[in-house]
Every structure is written in structure tokens, then in C-alpha cells.
Design a protein around this motif. Structure first.
Motif: not given
Length: 498
Positions: A130-131, A442-447
Motif C-alpha cells: 500500500s505504501l 502509527k497512522c498510515l495517512g498521517e502526512s
């Protein structure tokens, strides 16, 4: 029949004996009752405090940073509070598992699927892929910035149109559909005009909000006594829970089916198409972690994580700034000085807008939208601060206890963005602020969440001033209890600044 009754009675007796005798190294906590454990203790604290996060902080105040509880037939739940304990727990790989509770398995189709509620090899493979694909599609890059920027401008114009007659309006319902556009473009490959969102997308956003409103991080009675769903499906909330999950799953299944029918081999302009291609690459491998079923839950998790936190962040910032008008004035002044009236805000302005960043940080600290992490699971029997944590125990990190720590923050109950500004007038990040969690989970969509929140708020406050209508009650800045704390509902008067 009598044999069945005898077995049931035997199980209940063993359960009573087991609950009565706490293991020697089990963390301290309320004694509780046989069978139901600490359900009544937690319910009483919820009634007193009104908020799940506050109830956990109350337990930490009384029993310490590691609190052990039993909730019905579910595995013991360990509440971890305070910066040192939270950081250690979230740093250790043996606590990277996800809860095996009924609710969390059911929402994933009964097995480990997706990103949020998986662990081990399943999670590692889904996260890695996914990343990689999200970055290839512009996740966090300039092209993504342009999309968010345009959506922020469109959202600002939509508010102007909605409030042009000067009448008070509740704009909370349109925030979610505005912020989902950039995420939807990456996941599905199409864009829509903000304010003209596909009715199906609106429906799934509303379904998501309803589902979160009717649940909490512990999983509730369905986790604690899952067998009751067979006896009382309506009373336990199972019928409603299943209906909402089925509705969301159906939506994403139909989207993926459409992509299967139209996808061209070798052409991957969105996440779904890239995943479908990976399924073909991996189909002869054993085991294969890439299936259409996995895709449904991965997309569902990315959508859920991408909408709710950012939606509530913007809602909370507006609420805090209509109440604290002097702070809103400082935000206006900073934007006017740094950007001006005619230039579009961009991510390059972030370092030049320290006060707006400080406001965002302070709202994340005080609102505690995600005041706890999602439930973790101990993947092996181990030790945490001297207490034995057995395999499959559930652990919940109490992030609010870190954000509201009086010894560190001094006056945690006071809304004071200046605490994130140093003597040079620069924004200073604080490691005690962890609204997106900490560690490998940690949340994958932080950025993207940070970029979206910054650009939307910069565009809004560049053009608009927000006020409460005359005689409008002051909104409760604690928000509304939900799986993630929701921003307060309120009407606002919007005035164009120029």
C-alpha cells in the motif's frame, strides 16, 4: 439437554473462579464481578465523565500507568497510560498485534483482512504494498498538493455560496465530502466537483459516520458476550452493526467489480487497478496475501482512516476559533502578512505560518479526536513495567493521558497555541503530541491528513471569518462521544474578509 446444561454450568463456575483469583503479576485495577468482570465499573465511569477517554484517565489516576480489566468473556484488557508506558508499549513489536475480538474480526469478514485490524505477515505485506503504490500515485507529492489545494479552494467557495445571505449555517455535513476528493482520486481514479459528490460516496461517508457514532474502541457488548447476538440480535446492536458493515462492503465490492471490467492490463492509474494487477502477479504464490477480498478491506480501511480524523480536525479547529476569537484574529493576521490576499496557500507556506501550525497542534492535543490507539494484542507472553502481559491480551494506549499530562504541559486544560511557539517565533513540535499514534502501527495517512488539514484551514481563514450567531450557545469543545471523538455540532455565521 441435561448434558448441555451441565457443561454450561461448569463453564460458568470455572469462569467465576478464574475471575475471582487475579494472577500474581496481573496489573492493578477494579476488582469487578464474576462473569461480567469490570463492565459495570467502566459503565459507571462513563456516566460520570461522559467520555470514554476520560474514564480511562480516571482509572490511570487511581491505579497507575498499567491497569488490568476484564470485560465479559473477552480477553483481559490492559489500559496503558502516561508518556513512558505508552511509548514503551507502542515501540515493542510483541505488542503490534491486533485484537481478536468478535467485532474486529466480523468487520473484516471473519478473518485477518485489510490494514487496520491485521497483524503478522498479512499486515506487513498489505502495508508494504500500500505504501509503495500510494507513493507512486503521488501520496505526499506535489501532484497531490495540487489536488488538495484545488479542493480547499472549492470548499471555501462552496461555504461562501452557502452562507452568502448572512444566515447561520451548519457546515459540518459538507466537510467530509470535500476532504475525501483527493483520497478518492488516488484510490479509485476519478474526481468530482466539491459539492457535487457522487451520491454513493456521500452515502458511504454517512454510513461510516453512523457506524463510528454507534461504537467504541472496546468493541462493546458484542465483544464481551458475542454469543448474545444469536439470542438478542437487535438488543445487542448486532443487526444494526451487520447492516452498516454490509452496506459499506457492498459499496466497495461494486467499485472493485467495475474496475475489473474496465481495467486495461499494464495500466495502473489508481490504487484499485494496481492492486488488481498485483493479485494476478501473486495468484500462483502460496500463501498469497493478495485477493479481491483483501482488496475490499484494504480500500475500506484507507477510506475510513482518511475521512474521519481530518473531517473532525477541521470541525474542531472551527469550533475552537469561533469561541476563541482572539486566536482567529492572530491566524488572520499571520496569513495576511505572510501570504496576502491573492496568492493561494501552499505547503511551502507551512514553515512560514508557525501560528497556524501551533493552532492545529493545540487542537489535536486538546480535542483528542483519537484519544486512544486502536486495540493492540500481545503476540507473546511478555512483561510491561513489571506486570505480566499474557499472549492475546488486548492493550489500549491512552493517548489522552499524554496530551493532558499536567506535569509536562503545565496548564493542559487551557487552549494556548503559544505553547508550540519558541522565543524566535518558530513552531516547535513536541514529542508528547502523538495524535496519529506512535511506532510501527502509527497512522498510515498521517502526512496526507496533516497536509489536507493545513491547506484547507489556510484557504478558509485567508478568505473567511467565522463567528457564532447571536444568542447561540457556546459549543462544547469536548466534542461528541464516538469511536473517534466528533467535532461539536454548531451553526456559524461566515463573513468574507474581502
Amino acid at each position: 439437554m441435561w448434558w448441555g446444561i451441565l457443561c454450561l454450568v461448569s463453564v460458568l463456575i470455572l469462569k467465576i473462579l478464574f475471575d475471582y483469583k487475579r494472577p500474581a503479576k496481573f496489573p492493578p485495577g477494579p476488582r469487578g464481578l464474576p462473569i461480567i468482570g469490570n463492565i459495570l465499573d467502566l459503565s459507571k465511569l462513563m456516566k460520570e465523565t461522559k467520555y470514554y477517554n476520560d474514564a480511562l484517565c480516571r482509572l490511570a489516576d487511581k491505579y497507575g500507568p498499567i491497569v488490568g480489566m476484564r470485560l465479559g468473556f473477552d480477553k483481559p484488557v490492559i489500559i496503558v497510560s502516561g508518556k513512558a508506558a505508552v511509548t514503551e508499549m507502542l515501540s515493542r513489536p510483541e505488542f503490534d498485534g491486533r485484537s481478536n475480538g468478535f467485532v474486529f474480526k466480523f468487520r473484516c469478514g471473519g478473518s485477518q483482512q485489510g490494514l487496520l485490524f491485521t497483524d503478522g505477515d498479512v499486515w506487513h505485506n498489505q502495508k508494504r504494498f500500500s505504501l509503495k503504490i500510494l507513493k507512486q500515485l503521488g501520496f505526499g507529492k506535489y501532484t497531490m498538493e495540487q489536488i488538495i489545494q484545488q479542493d480547499a479552494i472549492s470548499f471555501t467557495n462552496m461555504i461562501i455560496e452557502l452562507t452568502k445571505d448572512g444566515a447561520p449555517a451548519d457546515i459540518s455535513s459538507i466537510i467530509g465530502t470535500a476532504i475525501v476528493n483527493n483520497l478518492w482520486f488516488i484510490l479509485e481514479g476519478t474526481k468530482f466537483d466539491v459539492g457535487m459528490t457522487d451520491t454513493h460516496v456521500k452515502e458511504v461517508i454517512n454510513t461510516l459516520k453512523t457506524m463510528l457514532q454507534e461504537s467504541n474502541v472496546s468493541g462493546g457488548i458484542l465483544n464481551q458476550f458475542p454469543f448474545l447476538r444469536h439470542l438478542f440480535p437487535g438488543l445487542t446492536g448486532f443487526s444494526r452493526f451487520k447492516e452498516l458493515q454490509d452496506r459499506m462492503n457492498k459499496f466497495f465490492t461494486e467499485i472493485i467489480t467495475k474496475h475489473k471490467e474496465t481495467k486495461k492490463v499494464g495500466v495502473c492509474t489508481n490504487f484499485i487497478d494496481a492492486y488488481l494487477e498485483e493479485i494476478q502477479v501473486q495468484k500462483y504464490k502460496s500463501p498469497s496475501y493478495f485477493t479481491e477480498s483483501q482488496l475490499i478491506y484494504v480500500v475500506k480501511d484507507l477510506f475510513n482512516a482518511g475521512v474521519e480524523t481530518t473531517d473532525n480536525t477541521i470541525g474542531f479547529v472551527l469550533a475552537y476559533l469561533v469561541v476563541h476569537q482572539h486566536v482567529q484574529t492572530k491566524v488572520h493576521d499571520e496569513i495576511d502578512k505572510v501570504i496576502g490576499k491573492d496568492v493561494r496557500p501552499s505547503l511551502s507556506d507551512r514553515i512560514r505560518l508557525p501560528y497556524l501550525n501551533a493552532v492545529l497542534a493545540e487542537v489535536w492535543r486538546m480535542a483528542n479526536i483519537t484519544g486512544t490507539t486502536l486495540p493492540h494484542r500481545a503476540m507473546a507472553t511478555t512483561n510491561l513495567l513489571g506486570f505480566e502481559i499474557k499472549k492475546d491480551y488486548t492493550l489500549i494506549a491512552n493517548l489522552q493521558s499524554v496530551h493532558m499530562d499536567k506535569e509536562h504541559w503545565g496548564d493542559p486544560e487551557v487552549f494556548r497555541p503559544e505553547r508550540f511557539i519558541n522565543q524566535k517565533g518558530e513552531f516547535v513540535d513536541d514529542p508528547w503530541l502523538m495524535p496519529f499514534g506512535f511506532g510501527r502501527r502509527k497512522c498510515l495517512g498521517e502526512s496526507v491528513a496533516k497536509n489536507t488539514s493545513f491547506l484547507f484551514l489556510a484557504c478558509l481563514f485567508q478568505k473567511l471569518h467565522f463567528m457564532l450567531p447571536e444568542n447561540h450557545p457556546t459549543p462544547c469543545l469536548r466534542g461528541r462521544q464516538s469511536f473517534a471523538v466528533k467535532a461539536p455540532q454548531m451553526d456559524v455565521v461566515v463573513v468574507q474578509r474581502y
